[in-house]
Design a protein around this motif. Structure first.
Motif, short mmCIF file in Angstrom:
data_model
loop_
_atom_site.label_atom_id
_atom_site.label_comp_id
_atom_site.label_asym_id
_atom_site.label_seq_id
_atom_site.Cartn_x
_atom_site.Cartn_y
_atom_site.Cartn_z
N GLY A 126 84.20 27.16 54.07
CA GLY A 126 83.57 25.93 54.52
C GLY A 126 82.36 25.55 53.69
O GLY A 126 81.98 26.22 52.75
N ILE A 127 81.74 24.44 54.05
CA ILE A 127 80.56 23.96 53.35
C ILE A 127 79.40 24.91 53.60
O ILE A 127 79.14 25.29 54.74
CB ILE A 127 80.20 22.54 53.84
N PRO A 128 78.68 25.34 52.55
CA PRO A 128 77.52 26.22 52.76
C PRO A 128 76.49 25.57 53.67
O PRO A 128 76.18 24.39 53.52
CB PRO A 128 76.97 26.40 51.33
N GLN A 138 68.01 16.74 64.17
CA GLN A 138 68.08 16.65 62.71
C GLN A 138 69.54 16.69 62.24
O GLN A 138 69.94 15.90 61.39
CB GLN A 138 67.29 17.79 62.07
N ARG A 139 70.32 17.63 62.80
CA ARG A 139 71.73 17.74 62.40
C ARG A 139 72.50 16.47 62.73
O ARG A 139 73.28 15.98 61.93
CB ARG A 139 72.39 18.94 63.09
N VAL A 171 83.93 18.56 56.82
CA VAL A 171 83.31 17.23 56.85
C VAL A 171 83.11 16.73 58.28
O VAL A 171 82.02 16.27 58.63
CB VAL A 171 84.11 16.23 56.00
N PRO A 172 84.14 16.80 59.15
CA PRO A 172 83.90 16.40 60.54
C PRO A 172 82.79 17.22 61.21
O PRO A 172 82.01 16.67 61.99
CB PRO A 172 85.25 16.64 61.22
N ALA A 173 82.72 18.51 60.91
CA ALA A 173 81.68 19.35 61.52
C ALA A 173 80.29 18.88 61.10
O ALA A 173 79.36 18.87 61.91
CB ALA A 173 81.89 20.81 61.12
N VAL A 174 80.16 18.49 59.84
CA VAL A 174 78.87 17.98 59.36
C VAL A 174 78.55 16.65 60.03
O VAL A 174 77.44 16.43 60.54
CB VAL A 174 78.89 17.82 57.82
N GLU A 175 79.51 15.74 60.03
CA GLU A 175 79.26 14.39 60.53
C GLU A 175 79.04 14.35 62.04
O GLU A 175 78.39 13.44 62.56
CB GLU A 175 80.41 13.47 60.13
N GLU A 176 79.57 15.34 62.74
CA GLU A 176 79.36 15.41 64.19
C GLU A 176 78.10 16.18 64.56
O GLU A 176 77.79 16.34 65.74
CB GLU A 176 80.58 16.05 64.84
N GLY A 177 77.39 16.68 63.55
CA GLY A 177 76.15 17.39 63.81
C GLY A 177 76.31 18.82 64.24
O GLY A 177 75.37 19.45 64.71
#
Length: 417
Positions: A126-128, A138-139, A171-177
């Motif tokens: 996954g993304i680091p 913040q997230r 990407v969804p995990a990042v965009e959903e915080g």
């Protein structure tokens, strides 16, 4: 025992380094931080640097991590010292080819076995994640902003994941915080999304690095160019603004702001209605309430003649301007409508200056569909020169109050006051 800020200041002084030099060195080493952040660490305004930043600072300043955080005696074999040395090995590996890195990983694994250490687990695809945990707000703010930028770039999550070479759900995990990506990953995302304006990139990255809390302008409904402008204005200590058509938003009353938005259209602030755009104008005005902030505003006299709203609304706005003109932190000037000495060939613009001595000024040109943030020194200087010419050819502070009073009397007569 000296604290971290004092130790950092001492080390910088002894080495003869500036905050800008250290920030540049760390950024080049893959740990992007700003000169402003180094200054905040040095003065104690920020006191929670990540371990990654601590290690990098210690390496750059040629001191131990233990000494930097305030310990006068650090055992050479302590865990902290060993971690620091391991970080130095990792830093020295930067730039090696994939083959050399594979060989180095093999040597490290042999060394771990010789030391009786457990084998390192395989890293997830996954993304680091960010080295310092971001708060929930913040997230979510960062994720929402990256989501909006991806949609604006017309890229699917799958396309982004393919470009990054990361896990399918990253990407969804990042965009959903749910996941806070490392700043280096955010930089790559900004590149993928075509975000090149330095001010906008820094606005997003400052949140990714945890250098600021999520703010009202981070809301998903605020366009990124507008949010970046508000973020800059929130940090500015000197605001210079020129408005030839309307009262500057920072000085507008609520009713005048509502009437002005009805004329210009709420879409100028990226909002579907006046009532949704109005809170952005009012929230922005909080910048004037901060200690040490000075506003220098120049308006055209035609602003006072233009009938925005009902006469009582205009009267209320002029009363507010008279009050502002008498404040020590506000310098309000008017370009006379009769025989003006100088008129710049431009529309409204704003210049921001910041507390950090070497942080360059930023200009903002207020356009029809969006604002343009200008960082190029030559272009910013052109707006400085225009504002300087305006300032020396307009009314003085005393003349401004007299002129406003005359216009107040004129409007009062029309409504029988």
């Amino acid at each position: 025992m000296a604290n971290f800020a004092e130790r950092l200041d001492l080390a910088l002084t002894k080495r003869g380094y500036t905050g800008a030099q250290v920030a540049s060195a760390l950024t080049e080493a893959g740990i992007p931080i700003t000169r402003a952040y180094v200054s905040q660490l040095r003065t104690g305004k920020q006191a929670n640097p990540t371990l990654q930043v601590l290690r990098a600072l210690a390496s750059c300043l040629q001191v131990s991590v233990g000494w930097l955080v305030g310990d006068d005696h650090v055992e050479s074999g302590s865990v902290e010292d060993l971690q620091f040395r391991a970080a130095a090995v990792g830093l020295s590996a930067s730039g090696l080819s994939e083959g050399s890195l594979a060989l180095l990983r093999g040597v490290v694994e042999l060394a771990r076995r010789a030391e009786g250490l457990p084998e390192q687990p395989e890293r997830a695809a996954g993304i680091p994640e960010a080295s310092a945990p971001l708060s929930g707000p913040q997230r979510r703010a960062l994720g929402a902003r990256l989501h909006g930028l991806r949609l604006a770039a017309e890229m699917s999550a799958e396309q982004v994941e393919t470009a990054l070479g990361r896990g399918a759900a990253a990407v969804p995990a990042v965009e959903e915080g749910r996941l806070a990506p490392a700043p280096a990953v955010v930089e790559r995302l900004l590149g993928l999304y075509g975000v090149s304006a330095p001010a906008i990139r820094e606005y997003v990255l400052s949140l990714a690095r945890g250098e600021r809390e999520a703010a009202w302008y981070d809301a998903q409904g605020v366009p990124v160019w507008l949010a970046a402008s508000y973020a800059l204005e929130e940090r500015a200590t000197l605001i210079r603004t020129y408005h030839p058509q309307f009262v500057p938003p920072l000085l507008q009353t609520e009713e005048y702001a509502r009437a002005a938005l009805a004329v210009t259209g709420p879409e100028t602030l990226g909002q579907p209605s006046v009532e949704e755009a109005l809170p952005l104008v009012l929230a922005r005005q909080e910048a004037l309430g901060r200690d040490g902030v000075v506003l220098w505003a120049v308006i055209d006299e035609s602003v006072l003649l233009r009938g925005i709203g009902e006469p009582h609304l205009q009267l209320e706005q002029i009363d507010a301007l008279i009050g502002h003109a008498k404040r020590p932190t506000v310098s309000l000037h008017v370009v006379p409508v009769d025989d003006p000495a100088y008129l710049p060939r431009t529309g409204p613009f704003t210049l921001w200056r910041f507390a950090e001595a070497f942080e360059p000024d930023v200009a903002c040109v207020h356009g029809v569909e969006s604002d343009a943030l200008i960082s190029d020194p030559g272009a910013v200087e052109a707006y400085h020169q225009a504002f300087t010419k305006l300032s020396v050819t307009t009314t003085t502070r005393e003349e401004t109050v007299e002129l406003l009073t005359r216009h107040r009397e004129r409007i009062s007569r029309t409504i029988g006051h």
